[in-house]
Design a protein around this motif. Structure first.
Motif, PDB file in Angstrom:
ATOM      1  N   ARG A 180      16.273  79.692  44.301  1.00 20.88           N
ATOM      2  CA  ARG A 180      16.546  80.792  45.501  1.00 20.88           C
ATOM      3  C   ARG A 180      17.011  80.300  46.502  1.00 20.88           C
ATOM      4  O   ARG A 180      18.166  80.666  47.626  1.00 20.88           O
ATOM      5  CB  ARG A 180      16.288  82.203  44.967  1.00 20.88           C
ATOM      6  CG  ARG A 180      15.912  82.191  43.807  1.00 20.88           C
ATOM      7  CD  ARG A 180      17.057  83.018  43.332  1.00 20.88           C
ATOM      8  NE  ARG A 180      16.978  83.589  41.870  1.00 20.88           N
ATOM      9  CZ  ARG A 180      17.007  82.786  40.463  1.00 20.88           C
ATOM     10  NH1 ARG A 180      17.423  81.863  40.214  1.00 20.88           N
ATOM     11  NH2 ARG A 180      17.013  84.322  39.760  1.00 20.88           N
ATOM     12  N   LEU A 198      22.275  88.283  44.860  1.00 19.99           N
ATOM     13  CA  LEU A 198      22.350  88.119  42.959  1.00 19.99           C
ATOM     14  C   LEU A 198      22.481  88.967  42.552  1.00 19.99           C
ATOM     15  O   LEU A 198      22.970  89.505  41.517  1.00 19.99           O
ATOM     16  CB  LEU A 198      20.889  86.868  42.571  1.00 19.99           C
ATOM     17  CG  LEU A 198      21.652  85.252  43.133  1.00 19.99           C
ATOM     18  CD1 LEU A 198      20.499  84.477  42.242  1.00 19.99           C
ATOM     19  CD2 LEU A 198      23.496  84.965  42.018  1.00 19.99           C
ATOM     20  N   SER A 199      20.984  90.438  42.617  1.00 20.94           N
ATOM     21  CA  SER A 199      20.692  91.428  41.864  1.00 20.94           C
ATOM     22  C   SER A 199      22.193  92.120  42.399  1.00 20.94           C
ATOM     23  O   SER A 199      21.900  92.540  41.230  1.00 20.94           O
ATOM     24  CB  SER A 199      19.483  91.775  43.002  1.00 20.94           C
ATOM     25  OG  SER A 199      18.113  90.628  42.803  1.00 20.94           O
ATOM     26  N   ARG A 202      24.586  91.657  39.840  1.00 24.99           N
ATOM     27  CA  ARG A 202      24.113  91.661  38.047  1.00 24.99           C
ATOM     28  C   ARG A 202      24.186  93.760  37.766  1.00 24.99           C
ATOM     29  O   ARG A 202      24.744  93.989  37.189  1.00 24.99           O
ATOM     30  CB  ARG A 202      22.231  91.204  38.472  1.00 24.99           C
ATOM     31  CG  ARG A 202      21.595  92.013  37.023  1.00 24.99           C
ATOM     32  CD  ARG A 202      20.305  91.551  36.660  1.00 24.99           C
ATOM     33  NE  ARG A 202      19.282  91.341  37.525  1.00 24.99           N
ATOM     34  CZ  ARG A 202      19.052  92.772  38.149  1.00 24.99           C
ATOM     35  NH1 ARG A 202      19.093  93.926  38.055  1.00 24.99           N
ATOM     36  NH2 ARG A 202      18.206  92.673  39.046  1.00 24.99           N
ATOM     37  N   SER A 208      24.829  87.800  34.270  1.00 27.04           N
ATOM     38  CA  SER A 208      23.864  88.830  34.231  1.00 27.04           C
ATOM     39  C   SER A 208      22.520  87.129  34.528  1.00 27.04           C
ATOM     40  O   SER A 208      23.244  86.768  34.516  1.00 27.04           O
ATOM     41  CB  SER A 208      23.937  88.891  32.484  1.00 27.04           C
ATOM     42  OG  SER A 208      23.930  87.654  31.956  1.00 27.04           O
ATOM     43  N   ILE A 209      21.408  87.305  34.855  1.00 22.42           N
ATOM     44  CA  ILE A 209      20.407  86.824  35.598  1.00 22.42           C
ATOM     45  C   ILE A 209      19.776  86.172  34.055  1.00 22.42           C
ATOM     46  O   ILE A 209      19.221  87.169  33.969  1.00 22.42           O
ATOM     47  CB  ILE A 209      20.029  86.877  36.773  1.00 22.42           C
ATOM     48  CG1 ILE A 209      20.568  87.347  37.782  1.00 22.42           C
ATOM     49  CG2 ILE A 209      19.271  86.610  37.374  1.00 22.42           C
ATOM     50  CD1 ILE A 209      20.495  87.606  39.042  1.00 22.42           C
ATOM     51  N   LYS A 212      16.495  80.975  35.345  1.00 20.93           N
ATOM     52  CA  LYS A 212      17.836  80.159  36.170  1.00 20.93           C
ATOM     53  C   LYS A 212      18.473  80.293  35.565  1.00 20.93           C
ATOM     54  O   LYS A 212      19.723  79.853  36.559  1.00 20.93           O
ATOM     55  CB  LYS A 212      16.678  78.950  36.352  1.00 20.93           C
ATOM     56  CG  LYS A 212      15.737  78.649  37.579  1.00 20.93           C
ATOM     57  CD  LYS A 212      15.547  77.562  37.886  1.00 20.93           C
ATOM     58  CE  LYS A 212      14.889  77.542  39.015  1.00 20.93           C
ATOM     59  NZ  LYS A 212      15.382  77.209  40.016  1.00 20.93           N
ATOM     60  N   ILE A 214      21.807  82.156  34.610  1.00 23.00           N
ATOM     61  CA  ILE A 214      22.948  82.707  34.907  1.00 23.00           C
ATOM     62  C   ILE A 214      24.455  82.281  33.823  1.00 23.00           C
ATOM     63  O   ILE A 214      24.736  81.625  33.277  1.00 23.00           O
ATOM     64  CB  ILE A 214      24.025  82.099  36.443  1.00 23.00           C
ATOM     65  CG1 ILE A 214      22.551  82.109  37.591  1.00 23.00           C
ATOM     66  CG2 ILE A 214      25.046  83.314  36.537  1.00 23.00           C
ATOM     67  CD1 ILE A 214      22.403  83.205  37.992  1.00 23.00           C
TER      68      ILE A 214
END
Lengths: 229, 229
Positions: A180, A198-199, A202, A208-209, A212, A214
């Motif tokens: 990140r 990123l959150s 999501r 979806s995470i 690392k 993705i």
DNA sequence: CGCGGCTTTGATGTTCATCAAGTAAAGTGG
DNA sequence: CCACTTTACTTGATGAACATCAAAGCCGCG
């Protein structure tokens, strides 16, 4: 055609060689090459060090970055196989003005710089080939940095995700080769905001995470954020 | 040495020529050159147009910029005399992917692209010369853009002012060749904030402003803002 | 097992873009 | 040459975007 000393499939340099050189020249030339293997995280080139080889990325993925006085890094570009690693400073400087680190296990192919220079001097059409390649690489760096600069945070994060999808992995699910923090260093934002963005993606069910890893769930939305965000 | 057809003092290209070519070659070559004069504001190269000349800036000052889908411009770099104007796309593209406009009255020197390519092919040391020059120009563009990116607004504005002082005019008083809007397009901020920041510098007695004319009053402070801001 | 680095989330405040409105300057056509 | 239009410049008010600070969980590694 004896390719024992130069047996790599898909080698761009070799293509360039064979297009412009006599077979025995290629032999001579390739016999001087040295392949080096690097693990993810290994330093390939250290900023400030002397340039003595012309380095070419055979496989893997690397980042080129600049470290400032406060020890903060800025990533200049990500280089893929067949990119020249020594490409910015090589012909204008004795020392590298950026560092290169492997972000995946990588293999480089090193050719003696003096040999390359000699080749450029003695073989005109090879010179043109090298110039075209250099020119297209630097072109891309400059235009990409303009593209990134004009986007907001969501747009920038979407842009790098699309980059990894489109140009590196060609798969909706992939392992991010950058932390990140590094993503932030590439697109000019803080680590926290990379994570936050990123959150958000999501929560919006765009990706979806899993650490690392993705997975792109809604590529159309991601693409439109990358384009207009 | 007959320099009638190539009489420009200080011509970098000529230096390159004479270093690597026979006299009669230079003659032949230079006789094909075409000089063009441009007024401040004139378009020299239009993004998307065909590249048929190798363009070299003899005198004046120009901006290289990219126009996006929304007709917004981003300035890539400012080119000074002896810089090659065609330097990004030239060897890798049929079309320019940026525009060039004069920001002062300027004179360019145009050489036929095919001739240059022919020269690179037939004269190795000339090829090296061209490559070195290209390499150093693109190096500078990339590193400068990283420098600008990591600064806040005050730091960015101070940076461009110092640039014009240090690298262009070498005088504490000069006429800004860019509008406030263009400065914003170069360093990635809005017109209003460029103006606001300049006004702040004026209030802080770092500069004085008279329209486009800037006088640097406190260069030490300006320099430290440019470095650490 | 503990240390350091990476990740995550929340709270807070600063920086900056946007909007609005007005003045000055510069080009344009009658 | 003057009214007219447009473009550049300027300032203030407002809110959104983003950085910073703080705290805690997680993981890998010596």
């Amino acid at each position: 055609m004896n390719q024992e000393t130069c047996s790599c499939e898909l080698c761009d340099l070799k293509t360039l060689f064979y297009a412009h050189l006599e077979e025995e020249q290629v032999e001579t030339f390739c016999s001087g090459k040295v392949e080096k293997e690097y693990k993810n995280g290994d330093v390939i080139v250290k900023e400030g060090s002397l340039i003595h080889d012309f380095v070419y990325l055979k496989s893997g993925l690397v980042k080129l970055f600049h470290t400032d006085a406060n020890q903060k890094d800025q990533i200049i570009t990500i280089a893929k196989p067949f990119d020249y690693i020594s490409m910015l400073s090589v012909f204008s400087n004795k020392h590298y003005n950026y560092s290169v680190t492997a972000i995946e296990d990588s293999v480089t192919c090193c050719l003696n710089m003096q040999n390359i220079i000699q080749l450029v001097k003695t073989n005109g059409s090879y010179a043109i080939g090298i110039i075209e390649k250099m020119s297209s690489i630097t072109d891309k760096i400059v235009l990409t940095s303009l593209e990134i600069r004009k986007r907001n945070l969501r747009g920038r994060v979407a842009y790098v995700l699309m980059y990894f999808y489109d140009e590196v992995y060609q798969s909706l699910e992939f392992e991010l080769p950058l932390s990140r923090k590094e993503i932030g260093e590439y697109i000019g934002m803080t680590t926290e905001n990379v994570i936050r963005t990123l959150s958000e993606f999501r929560k919006d069910k765009i990706i979806s995470i899993n650490g690392k890893v993705i997975e792109i769930k809604d590529i159309e939305t991601l693409k439109s954020i990358a384009l207009f965000g």
